[in-house]
Write a protein that holds these residues in place. Structure first.
Motif, PDB file in Angstrom:
ATOM      1  N   PRO A 186       0.703  -1.195  -0.046  1.00 56.47           N
ATOM      2  CA  PRO A 186       0.047   0.041   0.100  1.00 56.47           C
ATOM      3  C   PRO A 186       0.980   1.318  -0.111  1.00 56.47           C
ATOM      4  CG  PRO A 186       0.013  -1.013   2.324  1.00 56.47           C
ATOM      5  CD  PRO A 186       0.839  -1.748   1.298  1.00 56.47           C
ATOM      6  N   PRO A 187       0.206   2.396  -0.240  1.00 59.48           N
ATOM      7  CA  PRO A 187       1.092   3.930  -0.228  1.00 59.48           C
ATOM      8  C   PRO A 187       1.560   4.087   1.043  1.00 59.48           C
ATOM      9  CG  PRO A 187      -1.184   3.905  -1.331  1.00 59.48           C
ATOM     10  CD  PRO A 187      -1.083   2.593  -0.596  1.00 59.48           C
ATOM     11  N   PHE A 196       1.995   8.395  -1.243  1.00 58.05           N
ATOM     12  CA  PHE A 196       2.939   8.064  -2.277  1.00 58.05           C
ATOM     13  C   PHE A 196       3.286   6.541  -2.338  1.00 58.05           C
ATOM     14  CE2 PHE A 196       6.057   9.519   0.774  1.00 58.05           C
ATOM     15  CZ  PHE A 196       6.988   8.351   0.417  1.00 58.05           C
ATOM     16  N   SER A 197       3.615   6.339  -3.618  1.00 54.58           N
ATOM     17  CA  SER A 197       4.338   5.246  -3.881  1.00 54.58           C
ATOM     18  C   SER A 197       5.713   5.176  -4.412  1.00 54.58           C
ATOM     19  CB  SER A 197       3.286   4.123  -4.589  1.00 54.58           C
ATOM     20  OG  SER A 197       2.190   3.787  -3.974  1.00 54.58           O
ATOM     21  N   VAL A 198       6.581   4.056  -4.175  1.00 51.74           N
ATOM     22  CA  VAL A 198       7.791   4.075  -4.732  1.00 51.74           C
ATOM     23  C   VAL A 198       7.823   3.298  -6.163  1.00 51.74           C
ATOM     24  CG1 VAL A 198      10.107   3.116  -4.850  1.00 51.74           C
ATOM     25  CG2 VAL A 198       9.124   4.447  -2.558  1.00 51.74           C
ATOM     26  N   LYS A 199       8.184   4.013  -7.109  1.00 48.11           N
ATOM     27  CA  LYS A 199       8.266   2.955  -8.548  1.00 48.11           C
ATOM     28  C   LYS A 199       9.438   2.792  -8.913  1.00 48.11           C
ATOM     29  CE  LYS A 199       7.657   7.337 -11.216  1.00 48.11           C
ATOM     30  NZ  LYS A 199       6.984   7.734 -12.214  1.00 48.11           N
ATOM     31  N   ILE A 200       9.658   1.502  -9.703  1.00 44.71           N
ATOM     32  CA  ILE A 200      10.939   1.045  -9.938  1.00 44.71           C
ATOM     33  C   ILE A 200      10.576   0.829 -11.817  1.00 44.71           C
ATOM     34  CG2 ILE A 200      12.850  -0.513 -10.263  1.00 44.71           C
ATOM     35  CD1 ILE A 200      12.085  -1.108  -7.207  1.00 44.71           C
ATOM     36  N   SER A 218      15.062   2.844 -12.899  1.00 46.70           N
ATOM     37  CA  SER A 218      14.866   4.041 -12.753  1.00 46.70           C
ATOM     38  C   SER A 218      14.191   4.080 -11.395  1.00 46.70           C
ATOM     39  CB  SER A 218      14.381   4.763 -13.873  1.00 46.70           C
ATOM     40  OG  SER A 218      13.093   4.156 -14.101  1.00 46.70           O
ATOM     41  N   TYR A 219      14.119   4.938 -10.377  1.00 49.57           N
ATOM     42  CA  TYR A 219      13.642   5.103  -9.058  1.00 49.57           C
ATOM     43  C   TYR A 219      13.054   6.233  -9.194  1.00 49.57           C
ATOM     44  CZ  TYR A 219      16.508   0.882  -8.433  1.00 49.57           C
ATOM     45  OH  TYR A 219      17.275  -0.176  -8.663  1.00 49.57           O
ATOM     46  N   GLY A 220      11.777   6.173  -8.567  1.00 52.68           N
ATOM     47  CA  GLY A 220      10.918   7.617  -8.443  1.00 52.68           C
ATOM     48  C   GLY A 220       9.790   7.271  -7.607  1.00 52.68           C
ATOM     49  N   VAL A 221       8.944   8.353  -7.395  1.00 50.81           N
ATOM     50  CA  VAL A 221       7.628   8.162  -6.641  1.00 50.81           C
ATOM     51  C   VAL A 221       6.527   8.495  -7.583  1.00 50.81           C
ATOM     52  CG1 VAL A 221       8.711   8.655  -4.498  1.00 50.81           C
ATOM     53  CG2 VAL A 221       7.796  10.620  -5.923  1.00 50.81           C
ATOM     54  N   ARG A 222       5.593   7.830  -7.308  1.00 54.60           N
ATOM     55  CA  ARG A 222       4.246   8.158  -8.003  1.00 54.60           C
ATOM     56  C   ARG A 222       3.317   8.814  -6.900  1.00 54.60           C
ATOM     57  NH1 ARG A 222       3.371   4.339 -11.206  1.00 54.60           N
ATOM     58  NH2 ARG A 222       4.145   5.469 -13.187  1.00 54.60           N
ATOM     59  N   ARG A 223       2.941   9.903  -6.879  1.00 51.24           N
ATOM     60  CA  ARG A 223       2.131  10.769  -5.935  1.00 51.24           C
ATOM     61  C   ARG A 223       0.679  10.667  -6.140  1.00 51.24           C
ATOM     62  NH1 ARG A 223       5.440  16.244  -6.987  1.00 51.24           N
ATOM     63  NH2 ARG A 223       5.187  15.561  -8.994  1.00 51.24           N
ATOM     64  N   TRP A 224       0.065  10.467  -5.186  1.00 46.06           N
ATOM     65  CA  TRP A 224      -1.548  10.277  -5.369  1.00 46.06           C
ATOM     66  C   TRP A 224      -2.144  11.679  -4.539  1.00 46.06           C
ATOM     67  CZ3 TRP A 224      -1.320   6.363  -8.108  1.00 46.06           C
ATOM     68  CH2 TRP A 224      -0.601   5.210  -7.949  1.00 46.06           C
ATOM     69  N   MET A 225      -3.509  11.463  -5.303  1.00 47.04           N
ATOM     70  CA  MET A 225      -4.290  12.777  -4.798  1.00 47.04           C
ATOM     71  C   MET A 225      -4.799  12.378  -3.419  1.00 47.04           C
ATOM     72  SD  MET A 225      -4.353  15.518  -6.745  1.00 47.04           S
ATOM     73  CE  MET A 225      -5.838  16.192  -6.438  1.00 47.04           C
ATOM     74  N   PRO A 226      -4.640  13.122  -2.410  1.00 50.06           N
ATOM     75  CA  PRO A 226      -5.111  12.765  -1.175  1.00 50.06           C
ATOM     76  C   PRO A 226      -6.697  13.630  -0.761  1.00 50.06           C
ATOM     77  CG  PRO A 226      -3.688  14.473  -0.664  1.00 50.06           C
ATOM     78  CD  PRO A 226      -3.639  14.347  -2.281  1.00 50.06           C
ATOM     79  N   VAL A 227      -6.856  14.673  -1.672  1.00 53.58           N
ATOM     80  CA  VAL A 227      -8.306  15.385  -1.453  1.00 53.58           C
ATOM     81  C   VAL A 227      -8.637  15.858  -2.907  1.00 53.58           C
ATOM     82  CG1 VAL A 227      -7.556  16.367   0.887  1.00 53.58           C
ATOM     83  CG2 VAL A 227      -6.791  17.562  -1.223  1.00 53.58           C
ATOM     84  N   ARG A 228      -9.676  16.339  -2.800  1.00 53.70           N
ATOM     85  CA  ARG A 228     -10.202  16.863  -4.227  1.00 53.70           C
ATOM     86  C   ARG A 228      -9.316  17.882  -4.692  1.00 53.70           C
ATOM     87  NH1 ARG A 228     -15.064  17.493  -7.139  1.00 53.70           N
ATOM     88  NH2 ARG A 228     -15.195  19.193  -8.403  1.00 53.70           N
ATOM     89  N   GLY A 229      -8.906  18.062  -5.964  1.00 51.99           N
ATOM     90  CA  GLY A 229      -8.058  18.895  -6.534  1.00 51.99           C
ATOM     91  C   GLY A 229      -8.686  19.419  -7.961  1.00 51.99           C
ATOM     92  N   VAL A 321      -3.727   9.698  -9.783  1.00 50.86           N
ATOM     93  CA  VAL A 321      -2.223  10.179  -9.913  1.00 50.86           C
ATOM     94  C   VAL A 321      -2.262  11.705  -9.629  1.00 50.86           C
ATOM     95  CG1 VAL A 321      -0.043  10.419 -11.099  1.00 50.86           C
ATOM     96  CG2 VAL A 321      -1.453   8.276 -11.191  1.00 50.86           C
ATOM     97  N   TYR A 322      -1.446  12.319  -8.733  1.00 49.40           N
ATOM     98  CA  TYR A 322      -1.221  13.607  -8.591  1.00 49.40           C
ATOM     99  C   TYR A 322      -0.248  14.073  -9.841  1.00 49.40           C
ATOM    100  CZ  TYR A 322       0.908  18.103  -7.208  1.00 49.40           C
ATOM    101  OH  TYR A 322       1.173  19.375  -7.173  1.00 49.40           O
ATOM    102  N   SER A 323      -0.566  15.223 -10.388  1.00 50.70           N
ATOM    103  CA  SER A 323       0.433  16.158 -11.363  1.00 50.70           C
ATOM    104  C   SER A 323       0.451  17.652 -10.965  1.00 50.70           C
ATOM    105  CB  SER A 323       0.139  15.785 -12.669  1.00 50.70           C
ATOM    106  OG  SER A 323      -1.268  16.183 -13.129  1.00 50.70           O
ATOM    107  N   THR A 324       1.519  18.200 -11.265  1.00 53.29           N
ATOM    108  CA  THR A 324       1.814  19.446 -10.878  1.00 53.29           C
ATOM    109  C   THR A 324       0.423  20.352 -11.269  1.00 53.29           C
ATOM    110  OG1 THR A 324       4.376  19.058 -11.210  1.00 53.29           O
ATOM    111  CG2 THR A 324       3.253  21.284 -11.017  1.00 53.29           C
ATOM    112  N   GLY A 325       0.000  20.946 -10.295  1.00 54.57           N
ATOM    113  CA  GLY A 325      -0.988  22.091 -10.683  1.00 54.57           C
ATOM    114  C   GLY A 325      -2.295  21.559 -10.167  1.00 54.57           C
ATOM    115  N   MET A 326      -2.530  20.198  -9.601  1.00 52.72           N
ATOM    116  CA  MET A 326      -3.748  19.782  -9.298  1.00 52.72           C
ATOM    117  C   MET A 326      -4.287  20.202  -8.069  1.00 52.72           C
ATOM    118  SD  MET A 326      -3.530  15.985 -10.851  1.00 52.72           S
ATOM    119  CE  MET A 326      -5.254  15.576 -10.478  1.00 52.72           C
ATOM    120  N   LEU A 327      -3.157  20.629  -7.057  1.00 48.06           N
ATOM    121  CA  LEU A 327      -3.306  21.293  -5.709  1.00 48.06           C
ATOM    122  C   LEU A 327      -2.581  22.535  -5.678  1.00 48.06           C
ATOM    123  CD1 LEU A 327      -2.771  17.839  -3.816  1.00 48.06           C
ATOM    124  CD2 LEU A 327      -4.938  19.123  -4.138  1.00 48.06           C
ATOM    125  N   SER A 328      -2.842  23.410  -4.888  1.00 49.96           N
ATOM    126  CA  SER A 328      -2.299  24.685  -4.468  1.00 49.96           C
ATOM    127  C   SER A 328      -0.841  24.450  -4.033  1.00 49.96           C
ATOM    128  CB  SER A 328      -3.420  25.702  -3.627  1.00 49.96           C
ATOM    129  OG  SER A 328      -3.388  24.942  -2.341  1.00 49.96           O
TER     130      SER A 328
END
Length: 854
Positions: A186-187, A196-200, A218-229, A321-328
């Protein structure tokens, strides 16, 4: 004192022939007999001849609903032959696959008769799985191994009993357009609403001139939306789905995520009013509706409104999935630092042993050709040199809104010209003339509110509004009598988001100014700081205007200082620098044009005289060439094919080698190989250049020519990296000898824009600072260097390849108006920037651009 790193670890795994990977897979081929009826259906929809069947939406449906399959056929081509389509560990129920195919056919935009006719010729019995015994280490299985090896690794890392000790992470497989991917589940940190989750990422790659198959991680994170955006209007948003029971009847459950996309679309309510709401992506949704499982997916409105509810579910989880600009404000920063990547790499290496082993750390190549490059050149531009570039007169026009903005611009112009100028409040539309003896510089200020205003799209299509603005600029300003540069103060990209995107006038302004003979650059208005600045902090407003004015000098082809002489015992003399670049644009909603135009940039050995060329545009100074290329190609539906591009490349290489005794040719693999296929890994030959179907031409026949092919991280084609010593890791700048002869890696140090990024801060585990335990920091800024591959593809007798690799590496620091290191060597960077005059998506205010440096 900071440690010196003489070795660079790369996230590369090599197959061990002593421990081959042998396994039975199951292969499903796309039936050749299906192709003709499906092509006829596609022709009925589109009209005219159709070369391939548009099965992308079918593949998307398979990715979402049958995730244990790997799609190996992105399109079904001409002819009636069967083609490899799906690979899996076990034979998935063919009836379930056929039901999905039939649903996909019914979802096409044909008449009921056309769809019925197509379906009558497709049968489930045509789908047959066949077992294939494969040795992924064997050279003859290389093409299949390119797809299967990442799948095999993902399966190993996502075993139910596989746990990474770095924060006890467990992974599930998830779809990837290239290679494979696993993601922790789980996240992390759901409890404090920073999920967030770790992605490979896992991809199979090759190196030029080598048959060896390599695995890049490649190593990174996948960020999740926690609230309405906020959802975007112009693109969809990915959703990861983990159903407890398969969505499609006849399938077994899987330790694998599926994916789908939601889009913000206009919805007509029962009372006739319109609103915008989230819906599942149209193409996939039609297929899912036809197959009867659309209602199994989460309600997209509920998912957007309460995304955390779905993240916390033990069964039927869904993650937006969260992407830049979805939250303030961002809840989690992008990327993973070395503090997390190294232990993850160690775990992966251990899990995959003995079949794969990590590549040995790369040794540093200790060679310098051009010393002292780097940073913005603050030198004054001499009047004599400026006159050589532009002639007897240069005009500068400031389309600025306030005295403060105008003064910032004048201050930078003063620095560049080395002479005092009037104050902003003294400058008007008449302007002033500055006599510098060798050149006269005219400077004036134009308020021009109607030129800078938003596009008027009321009652007009966007293209019509753009053309109207262009005509207005031509009528208002008239033709420039001399070389002219214009600075335009205008709102940035963030002011034109969502439905306002079409109001952005920058593309229209640029081409209106271009039509009148003016080069241009944009800068966002002066803004008051949100908090009182510290005494030692720089002025961000001034920095923006400095960058914008400097970029106008860049467009003129002005380099304040020449390139240095080569270091002793390296090159005999400075070479000329030649870059070839392919400008591409697919047909879009606004212009409906496709462009595929090659351009070339040629710098003399000093770097102070820049020429540009394109088809039907002869060699000329950069400032006139930008105008001519823009005028000739901005509104032309032109697609130069491979033969045209190769002919152009041959011509410019011949012209450059005739003009200069030594020339370094720089090419970018991902940009050019699609039309110049002898640049691909499998076809490139050392010390030769292939021009078309004939035999490659020895580079010794091309007087004084050398060739370095650059490959960047685009598409995951270069590995990640970090410096290593016996007891430390870091982010060193340098040139490194990669795994094969004449292949090198180039890395840069941390730029000033990321000075707050700390290599030792973990998102996952507690750290230590000043002897005290500190909590994980999911918001901590992360920066990692990009590994840029340099292949010294062609040299002359007596050359040392490391000298030419070092020169290409150092040219990443040669752009005179860029504070940091550019991803591409300077000549390629200049060539790529020509796109600003042809592609609307490439136009932006400088402070919002990414990719100028790392």
């Amino acid at each position: 004192m900071a440690p010196r790193y003489d070795n660079l670890a790369v996230t590369v795994l090599r197959l061990d022939p002593a421990a081959p990977i042998e396994r039975t897979y199951h292969l499903l081929r796309f039936p050749g007999r299906w192709k003709e009826p499906l092509r006829r259906l596609a022709q009925a929809q589109r009209g005219g001849e159709v070369a391939s069947i548009p099965i992308a939406s079918l593949n998307d449906a398979i990715t979402a609903l049958v995730p244990d399959c790997v799609v190996t056929l992105p399109y079904a081509g001409r002819g009636d032959d069967d083609q490899d389509w799906l690979l899996a560990y076990r034979a998935v129920n063919p009836a379930a696959i056929f039901n999905l195919v039939a649903a996909w056919v019914r979802a096409q935009k044909g008449t009921p008769e056309q769809i019925s006719l197509a379906l009558s010729q497709l049968h489930a019995s045509h789908l047959t799985w066949s077992p294939v015994q494969l040795n992924l280490t064997a050279p003859e299985e290389r093409q299949r191994a390119m797809r299967l090896l990442p799948m095999e690794i993902a399966a190993t890392l996502s075993r139910p009993d596989a746990t990474c000790p770095h924060n006890e992470l467990r992974f599930l497989r998830c779809p990837s357009p290239d290679g494979a991917e696993v993601m922790s589940w789980p996240p992390e940190r759901i409890e404090d609403q920073t999920p967030f989750s770790v992605k490979i990422g896992i991809s199979a790659q090759t190196l030029p001139t080598s048959d060896e198959l390599l695995v890049y991680l490649s190593y990174g994170v996948r960020r999740w939306m926690p609230v309405r955006g906020k959802l975007a209007f112009d693109h969809g948003h990915s959703v990861y789905l983990a159903p407890t029971v398969p969505y499609l009847a006849g399938l077994e459950n899987s330790r694998h995520f599926g994916t789908a996309r939601i889009k913000r679309v206009r919805v007509t309510e029962k009372d006739g009013t319109s609103s915008y709401g989230p819906r599942w992506d149209d193409a996939l949704a039609r297929v899912l509706k036809e197959v009867g499982c659309l209602d199994r997916l989460p309600d997209p409105q509920q998912l957007v409104d309460k995304p955390l509810d779905y993240l916390q579910r033990h069964g039927d989880a869904a993650a937006l999935v969260y992407s830049t600009g979805m939250l303030s404000a961002e809840k989690v920063s992008a990327g993973l630092s070395v503090a997390d990547r190294q232990p993850l790499m160690d775990w992966v290496t251990n899990e995959l042993s003995p079949h794969l082993r990590p590549a040995a750390p790369l040794p540093r190549e200790k060679c310098t050709v051009y010393k002292g490059l780097g940073g913005i050149s603050e030198s004054r531009v001499s009047a004599t040199y400026l006159g050589e570039i532009v002639g007897p007169r240069l005009d500068i026009e400031l389309l600025t809104d306030t005295d403060r903005a105008t003064q910032y611009a004048l201050d930078r112009i003063t620095t560049r010209l080395g002479v005092p100028l009037p104050r902003a409040e003294q400058l008007d539309e008449v302007g002033v003339e500055i006599d510098l003896s060798a050149v006269t510089v005219g400077i004036r200020r134009l308020a021009a509110p109607t030129i800078r205003a938003d596009l008027d799209r009321v009652g007009h299509r966007t293209q019509a509004a753009v053309e109207a603005r262009i005509e207005h600029i031509v009528d208002t300003l008239g033709q420039a009598a001399n070389p002219t540069i214009a600075l335009v103060e205008i709102a940035g990209l963030d002011a034109y988001e969502g439905r306002r995107r079409g109001d952005d006038p920058k593309f229209a302004i640029r081409h209106g100014l271009l039509r009148t003979g003016r080069l241009s650059q944009f800068v966002t208005p002066v803004a008051e700081p949100k908090r009182p600045p510290r005494k030692e902090s720089s002025d961000p407003n001034r920095e923006r205007f400095v960058a914008a004015v400097d970029d106008l000098f860049r467009q003129l082809g002005v380099r304040p200082e020449p390139l240095p002489d080569p270091a002793r015992d390296t090159l005999l003399r400075q070479p000329a620098l030649l870059a070839i670049w392919m400008i591409r644009q697919n047909k879009g909603r606004v212009w409906g044009l496709a462009r595929q135009v090659p351009v070339a940039v040629l710098l003399d050995p000093t770097g102070q005289h820049v020429q540009v060329r394109a088809p039907k545009v002869h060699w000329q100074p950069l400032h006139t060439g930008l105008l001519e290329i823009g005028r000739r190609y901005v509104n032309v539906d032109l697609k130069c094919g491979p033969d045209d591009v190769i002919r152009f490349a041959k011509d410019v290489i011949d012209e450059a080698t005739t003009a200069f005794p030594d020339t370094l040719l720089l090419t970018h693999a991902q940009n050019l190989r699609g039309v110049w296929n002898t640049l691909t890994n499998g076809r490139i030959q050392l010390d030769s250049l292939g021009f078309g179907a004939g035999e490659p031409q020895p580079i010794s026949k091309l007087s004084g020519l050398r060739h370095v092919r650059v490959r960047t991280a685009e598409g995951g084609e270069t590995p990640e990296c970090y410096g290593v010593t016996d007891d430390d890791t870091g982010q060193p700048k340098g040139l490194w000898r990669f795994l094969m002869p004449r292949v090198y890696g180039s890395t840069t140090g941390k730029p000033s824009t990321h000075s707050g990024a700390l290599k030792g801060v973990s998102k996952l585990i507690p750290g230590e600072h000043n002897g005290k335990l500190t909590a994980p920091k999911p918001k901590a800024q992360v920066w990692n260097p990009q590994f840029v591959e340099l292949l010294v593809a062609g040299i002359q007798d007596g050359d040392q390849p490391e000298h030419w690799a070092a020169l290409a590496h150092e040219l990443r620091d040669a752009a005179p108006y860029v504070r940091g290191t550019t991803v591409l060597p300077w000549p390629l960077h200049l060539a790529e920037q020509i796109e600003e005059y042809l592609l609307p998506t490439k136009i932006a205010d400088l402070d919002s651009q990414e990719g100028l440096g790392e």
